[in-house]
Scaffold this motif. Structure first.
Motif, PDB file in Angstrom:
ATOM      1  N   ILE A 137      50.446  32.562  43.841  1.00 46.45           N
ATOM      2  CA  ILE A 137      49.746  33.469  44.757  1.00 46.45           C
ATOM      3  C   ILE A 137      50.299  33.328  46.167  1.00 46.45           C
ATOM      4  CG2 ILE A 137      47.522  33.981  45.828  1.00 46.45           C
ATOM      5  CD1 ILE A 137      46.211  33.220  43.161  1.00 46.45           C
ATOM      6  N   SER A 138      50.572  32.101  46.594  1.00 44.38           N
ATOM      7  CA  SER A 138      51.116  31.883  47.934  1.00 44.38           C
ATOM      8  C   SER A 138      52.491  32.516  48.084  1.00 44.38           C
ATOM      9  CB  SER A 138      51.194  30.377  48.232  1.00 44.38           C
ATOM     10  OG  SER A 138      49.908  29.805  48.310  1.00 44.38           O
ATOM     11  N   ARG A 139      53.322  32.405  47.039  1.00 39.48           N
ATOM     12  CA  ARG A 139      54.649  33.031  47.099  1.00 39.48           C
ATOM     13  C   ARG A 139      54.541  34.548  47.216  1.00 39.48           C
ATOM     14  NH1 ARG A 139      55.711  29.334  42.862  1.00 39.48           N
ATOM     15  NH2 ARG A 139      55.502  31.016  41.307  1.00 39.48           N
TER      16      ARG A 139
ATOM     17  N   LYS B 150      34.119  40.984  53.979  1.00 40.33           N
ATOM     18  CA  LYS B 150      35.577  41.081  53.946  1.00 40.33           C
ATOM     19  C   LYS B 150      36.060  41.282  52.511  1.00 40.33           C
ATOM     20  CE  LYS B 150      36.429  38.452  58.164  1.00 40.33           C
ATOM     21  NZ  LYS B 150      37.144  37.299  58.766  1.00 40.33           N
ATOM     22  N   PRO B 151      37.280  41.809  52.334  1.00 39.51           N
ATOM     23  CA  PRO B 151      37.800  42.039  50.975  1.00 39.51           C
ATOM     24  C   PRO B 151      37.837  40.760  50.144  1.00 39.51           C
ATOM     25  CG  PRO B 151      39.114  43.234  52.573  1.00 39.51           C
ATOM     26  CD  PRO B 151      38.186  42.372  53.373  1.00 39.51           C
ATOM     27  N   MET B 152      37.459  40.896  48.881  1.00 37.09           N
ATOM     28  CA  MET B 152      37.382  39.748  47.975  1.00 37.09           C
ATOM     29  C   MET B 152      37.907  40.171  46.607  1.00 37.09           C
ATOM     30  SD  MET B 152      36.141  36.564  47.462  1.00 37.09           S
ATOM     31  CE  MET B 152      34.924  36.361  48.775  1.00 37.09           C
ATOM     32  N   ILE B 153      38.827  39.385  46.062  1.00 37.57           N
ATOM     33  CA  ILE B 153      39.329  39.590  44.707  1.00 37.57           C
ATOM     34  C   ILE B 153      38.926  38.377  43.888  1.00 37.57           C
ATOM     35  CG2 ILE B 153      41.334  40.035  43.246  1.00 37.57           C
ATOM     36  CD1 ILE B 153      40.718  42.220  45.356  1.00 37.57           C
ATOM     37  N   LEU B 154      38.306  38.584  42.734  1.00 43.90           N
ATOM     38  CA  LEU B 154      37.870  37.480  41.892  1.00 43.90           C
ATOM     39  C   LEU B 154      38.857  37.258  40.752  1.00 43.90           C
ATOM     40  CD1 LEU B 154      34.014  38.112  41.625  1.00 43.90           C
ATOM     41  CD2 LEU B 154      35.287  36.830  43.356  1.00 43.90           C
TER      42      LEU B 154
ATOM     43  N   ILE C  95      47.366  40.077  44.652  1.00 45.80           N
ATOM     44  CA  ILE C  95      47.753  40.394  46.030  1.00 45.80           C
ATOM     45  C   ILE C  95      47.769  41.896  46.272  1.00 45.80           C
ATOM     46  CG2 ILE C  95      49.643  40.303  47.693  1.00 45.80           C
ATOM     47  CD1 ILE C  95      48.138  37.705  47.521  1.00 45.80           C
ATOM     48  N   GLU C  96      48.222  42.663  45.287  1.00 48.71           N
ATOM     49  CA  GLU C  96      48.220  44.116  45.465  1.00 48.71           C
ATOM     50  C   GLU C  96      46.799  44.658  45.572  1.00 48.71           C
ATOM     51  OE1 GLU C  96      50.580  45.799  42.356  1.00 48.71           O
ATOM     52  OE2 GLU C  96      52.478  45.365  43.378  1.00 48.71           O
ATOM     53  N   LEU C  97      45.881  44.118  44.754  1.00 49.29           N
ATOM     54  CA  LEU C  97      44.483  44.535  44.870  1.00 49.29           C
ATOM     55  C   LEU C  97      43.919  44.173  46.238  1.00 49.29           C
ATOM     56  CD1 LEU C  97      43.011  43.583  41.365  1.00 49.29           C
ATOM     57  CD2 LEU C  97      43.334  45.890  42.274  1.00 49.29           C
ATOM     58  N   LEU C  98      44.219  42.960  46.701  1.00 51.48           N
ATOM     59  CA  LEU C  98      43.699  42.524  47.997  1.00 51.48           C
ATOM     60  C   LEU C  98      44.308  43.338  49.124  1.00 51.48           C
ATOM     61  CD1 LEU C  98      41.870  40.602  49.521  1.00 51.48           C
ATOM     62  CD2 LEU C  98      43.737  38.932  49.562  1.00 51.48           C
ATOM     63  N   SER C  99      45.611  43.611  49.051  1.00 52.93           N
ATOM     64  CA  SER C  99      46.256  44.417  50.089  1.00 52.93           C
ATOM     65  C   SER C  99      45.635  45.806  50.167  1.00 52.93           C
ATOM     66  CB  SER C  99      47.758  44.533  49.805  1.00 52.93           C
ATOM     67  OG  SER C  99      48.391  43.279  49.901  1.00 52.93           O
ATOM     68  N   PHE C 100      45.335  46.362  48.991  1.00 49.68           N
ATOM     69  CA  PHE C 100      44.689  47.676  48.967  1.00 49.68           C
ATOM     70  C   PHE C 100      43.328  47.615  49.651  1.00 49.68           C
ATOM     71  CE2 PHE C 100      41.658  50.505  46.752  1.00 49.68           C
ATOM     72  CZ  PHE C 100      42.171  51.735  47.141  1.00 49.68           C
ATOM     73  N   ARG C 101      42.535  46.574  49.342  1.00 50.19           N
ATOM     74  CA  ARG C 101      41.209  46.459  49.953  1.00 50.19           C
ATOM     75  C   ARG C 101      41.309  46.180  51.452  1.00 50.19           C
ATOM     76  NH1 ARG C 101      37.913  49.319  46.834  1.00 50.19           N
ATOM     77  NH2 ARG C 101      38.291  48.780  44.647  1.00 50.19           N
ATOM     78  N   LEU C 102      42.346  45.477  51.876  1.00 47.71           N
ATOM     79  CA  LEU C 102      42.552  45.266  53.311  1.00 47.71           C
ATOM     80  C   LEU C 102      42.854  46.590  54.005  1.00 47.71           C
ATOM     81  CD1 LEU C 102      44.691  42.002  53.228  1.00 47.71           C
ATOM     82  CD2 LEU C 102      42.374  42.218  54.136  1.00 47.71           C
TER      83      LEU C 102
END
Length: 346
Positions: free
Chosen positions: A81-83, A138-142, A307-314
């Motif tokens: 995830i960090s990468r 704030k955006p949250m992905i589970l 990350i793509e889901l989180l970026s979308f929510r951001l």
């Protein structure tokens, strides 16, 4: 000091395009992104985190809160995830939840709500309703959310399909008396446990047994904690009691590695006497003796989807999506592959 506007002007693009390019947004073409990065390098441009946060309300930092980081699989997941976050120009703060409700609440109240633009969270003890009350909007992905009525986007590990593939593989190498290590058969009677990671892996195994016309009962399912020492001791007791299988599906690679040692302690040959397959795909399995066949969760795919889901929510939170965009909750599953090694190679 060079600004984002200076970078955009030097690259011949809009300020928004320059910003997206430096964040690693996949919507920007590689050619344009390279042009922006070269312009930024020539101007010695560096992002000032505090200044960016003051201007945009976003820090460029996301939280990653995952259970048991001292174990291989969660650690490797966090690294993936960090990468992926870095490829999108995001920094990560990785936290361990430690399977403690108090710890999860503390992370949500302090780290997520105060320091991070959004969080990728693996809940163990707090409900989605509690998360909603704590996370500050704030955006949250589970990860592996078991809610029937999901409130957040989620990425699942491929529990059912992966477990089914594991049982089928044991069948294909000639196993007919197959055991499952790491789960109590009775958890299917508990609705909340039935949808957990262990419950879904059990469900996948049961589907494969049914499809292959293999008769099983509760004796085929052996409970143990998900660590090497308990798995090793469980195999000691199993062999000493005279109960034997010709194939063994372990619900995690950590359990499988402990089982391999326990079988070796008792002189049971793997794979000749008992073929063994794990689940997760941790690096250690490649170096065990025998090397471990496993269902490998594609952690790069899991990270990419999260990350793509989180970026979308951001972007949604920042008002950067077109009007009419579908904002409904999304649930994705990571890919997997079967890695065949010595522990099932007959």
């Amino acid at each position: 000091m060079a600004t984002m506007t200076d970078v955009a002007k030097a690259a011949g693009v809009s300020r928004a395009t320059a910003s997206y390019a430096l964040r690693g947004d996949p919507r920007i073409s590689p050619a344009t992104a390279n042009k922006v990065r070269r312009a930024a390098a020539s101007l010695n441009y560096t992002t000032n985190l505090s200044a960016r946060s003051l201007r945009s309300g976003r820090s460029g930092v996301i939280g990653v809160a995952i259970f048991e980081l001292d174990k291989p699989y969660p650690s490797e997941m966090s690294a993936a995830i960090s990468r992926e976050a870095a490829r999108h120009g995001l920094e990560t703060i990785v936290q361990q939840t430690s399977n403690s409700k108090e710890r999860e609440i503390s992370i949500l109240r302090k780290v997520t709500s105060q320091l991070c633009d959004g969080t990728i969270f693996s809940p163990g003890n707090v409900s989605p309703e509690e998360i909603t009350a704590l996370y500050g909007g704030k955006p949250m992905i589970l990860l592996d959310d078991i809610s029937d009525d999901p409130l957040f986007d989620c990425v699942f590990t491929p529990c059912e399909a992966g477990a089914e593939a594991a049982i089928r593989h044991l069948y294909e190498v000639g196993c007919r008396n197959i055991g499952v290590l790491g789960v109590d058969y009775r958890i299917l009677l508990d609705d909340s446990q039935a949808t957990s990671v262990s419950g879904r892996r059990l469900a996948g195994a049961l589907k494969a047994f049914d499809d292959l016309n293999i008769n099983v009962d509760e004796r085929n399912f052996v409970h143990t904690l998900w660590d090497m020492e308990h798995a090793r001791a469980t195999m000691h007791r199993l062999v000493d009691s005279g109960r034997m299988f010709d194939g063994l599906f372990c619900l995690t690679d950590t359990v499988a590695l402990g089982a391999l040692r326990g079988l070796a302690d008792r002189g049971v040959r793997v794979p000749d006497d008992m073929a063994v397959i794990g689940f997760d795909g941790i690096n250690e399995g490649e170096y065990s003796i025998p090397s471990l066949t496993t269902i490998e969760t594609d952690l790069d795919d899991l990270a990419k989807k999260a990350i793509e889901l989180l970026s979308f929510r951001l972007d949604v939170a920042n008002g950067d999506v077109p009007e009419g965009t579908d904002l409904s909750t999304r649930r994705l599953t990571a890919d997997f592959r079967l890695i065949e090694r010595e522990s099932t190679r007959r």
